[in-house]
Design a protein around this motif. Structure first.
Motif, PDB file in Angstrom:
ATOM      1  N   LYS A  15       0.731  -1.182  -0.084  1.00 30.14           N
ATOM      2  CA  LYS A  15       0.030  -0.039   0.128  1.00 30.14           C
ATOM      3  C   LYS A  15       0.922   1.271   0.103  1.00 30.14           C
ATOM      4  O   LYS A  15       0.641   2.136  -0.796  1.00 30.14           O
ATOM      5  N   ILE A  16       1.945   1.054   0.800  1.00 29.72           N
ATOM      6  CA  ILE A  16       2.720   2.371   0.871  1.00 29.72           C
ATOM      7  C   ILE A  16       3.595   2.450  -0.475  1.00 29.72           C
ATOM      8  O   ILE A  16       3.731   3.629  -0.889  1.00 29.72           O
ATOM      9  N   ALA A  17       4.064   1.476  -1.105  1.00 29.42           N
ATOM     10  CA  ALA A  17       4.705   1.405  -2.364  1.00 29.42           C
ATOM     11  C   ALA A  17       3.817   1.947  -3.574  1.00 29.42           C
ATOM     12  O   ALA A  17       4.311   2.420  -4.299  1.00 29.42           O
ATOM     13  N   GLU A  21       3.265   9.546  -3.872  1.00 26.25           N
ATOM     14  CA  GLU A  21       4.079  10.142  -3.261  1.00 26.25           C
ATOM     15  C   GLU A  21       5.388   9.201  -3.194  1.00 26.25           C
ATOM     16  O   GLU A  21       6.475   9.758  -3.298  1.00 26.25           O
ATOM     17  N   TYR A  22       5.211   8.013  -2.903  1.00 27.01           N
ATOM     18  CA  TYR A  22       6.448   7.043  -3.088  1.00 27.01           C
ATOM     19  C   TYR A  22       6.982   6.895  -4.173  1.00 27.01           C
ATOM     20  O   TYR A  22       8.092   6.868  -4.240  1.00 27.01           O
ATOM     21  N   ARG A  23       6.062   6.808  -5.030  1.00 26.76           N
ATOM     22  CA  ARG A  23       6.781   6.566  -6.599  1.00 26.76           C
ATOM     23  C   ARG A  23       7.446   7.818  -7.040  1.00 26.76           C
ATOM     24  O   ARG A  23       8.454   7.834  -7.667  1.00 26.76           O
ATOM     25  N   ARG A  97       7.926   9.971   5.878  1.00 29.49           N
ATOM     26  CA  ARG A  97       8.454   9.907   7.219  1.00 29.49           C
ATOM     27  C   ARG A  97       7.035   9.830   8.254  1.00 29.49           C
ATOM     28  O   ARG A  97       7.226   9.078   9.111  1.00 29.49           O
ATOM     29  N   ASN A  98       6.318  11.035   8.065  1.00 29.64           N
ATOM     30  CA  ASN A  98       5.179  10.939   8.929  1.00 29.64           C
ATOM     31  C   ASN A  98       4.128   9.830   8.960  1.00 29.64           C
ATOM     32  O   ASN A  98       3.781   9.498   9.881  1.00 29.64           O
ATOM     33  N   ILE A  99       4.176   9.084   7.757  1.00 30.36           N
ATOM     34  CA  ILE A  99       3.534   7.937   7.751  1.00 30.36           C
ATOM     35  C   ILE A  99       4.048   6.762   8.465  1.00 30.36           C
ATOM     36  O   ILE A  99       3.606   6.264   9.503  1.00 30.36           O
ATOM     37  N   ASP A 100       5.333   6.730   8.296  1.00 33.32           N
ATOM     38  CA  ASP A 100       6.151   5.880   9.016  1.00 33.32           C
ATOM     39  C   ASP A 100       6.089   5.987  10.558  1.00 33.32           C
ATOM     40  O   ASP A 100       5.738   5.165  11.419  1.00 33.32           O
ATOM     41  N   HIS A 101       6.190   7.384  11.240  1.00 34.17           N
ATOM     42  CA  HIS A 101       6.040   7.749  12.221  1.00 34.17           C
ATOM     43  C   HIS A 101       4.503   7.391  13.120  1.00 34.17           C
ATOM     44  O   HIS A 101       4.645   6.874  14.051  1.00 34.17           O
TER      45      HIS A 101
END
Length: 114
Positions: A15-17, A21-23, A97-101
């Protein structure tokens, strides 16, 4: 149970990949690695950083020479960070990074609090 957990983790990873924004972050990163201007700005910043760090080994923090080098480092860093590719990269990186946090807070932090 473990298989379901691994599947959920893989689903989250996918989902993140799949985020735009990730691409885009990957595209911008690749563009920066091949952009001569970004490379020169980065090298200038690294050179300023090395000079500044070396100066601190020999002079006090408030020495005029150290202050001059610190100002040059700040300027070199600013020059790098205002480049459009670097600026976009930093914005995308902060977003992800906010998603990661958020994942860290929601999934792992409750277990650390015990």
């Amino acid at each position: 149970m473990n298989d379901l957990l691994y599947e959920d983790i893989q689903t989250l990873k996918n989902k993140i990949a799949s985020l735009e924004e990730y691409r885009r972050l990957k595209e911008v990163s690749s563009s920066m690695e091949n952009d001569i201007e970004v490379i020169k700005l980065y090298q200038a910043k690294e050179k300023a950083l090395l000079l500044y760090e070396d100066s601190l080994k020999h002079f006090s923090f408030d020495d005029d020479y150290v202050i001059k080098l610190r100002k040059e480092l700040v300027k070199a860093n600013e020059m790098l960070n205002v480049h459009p590719l670097v600026k976009e990269y930093n914005e995308l990186f902060r977003y992800l990074r906010n998603i990661d946090h958020k994942i860290e807070e929601e999934i792992f932090l409750p277990f650390k609090k015990g």
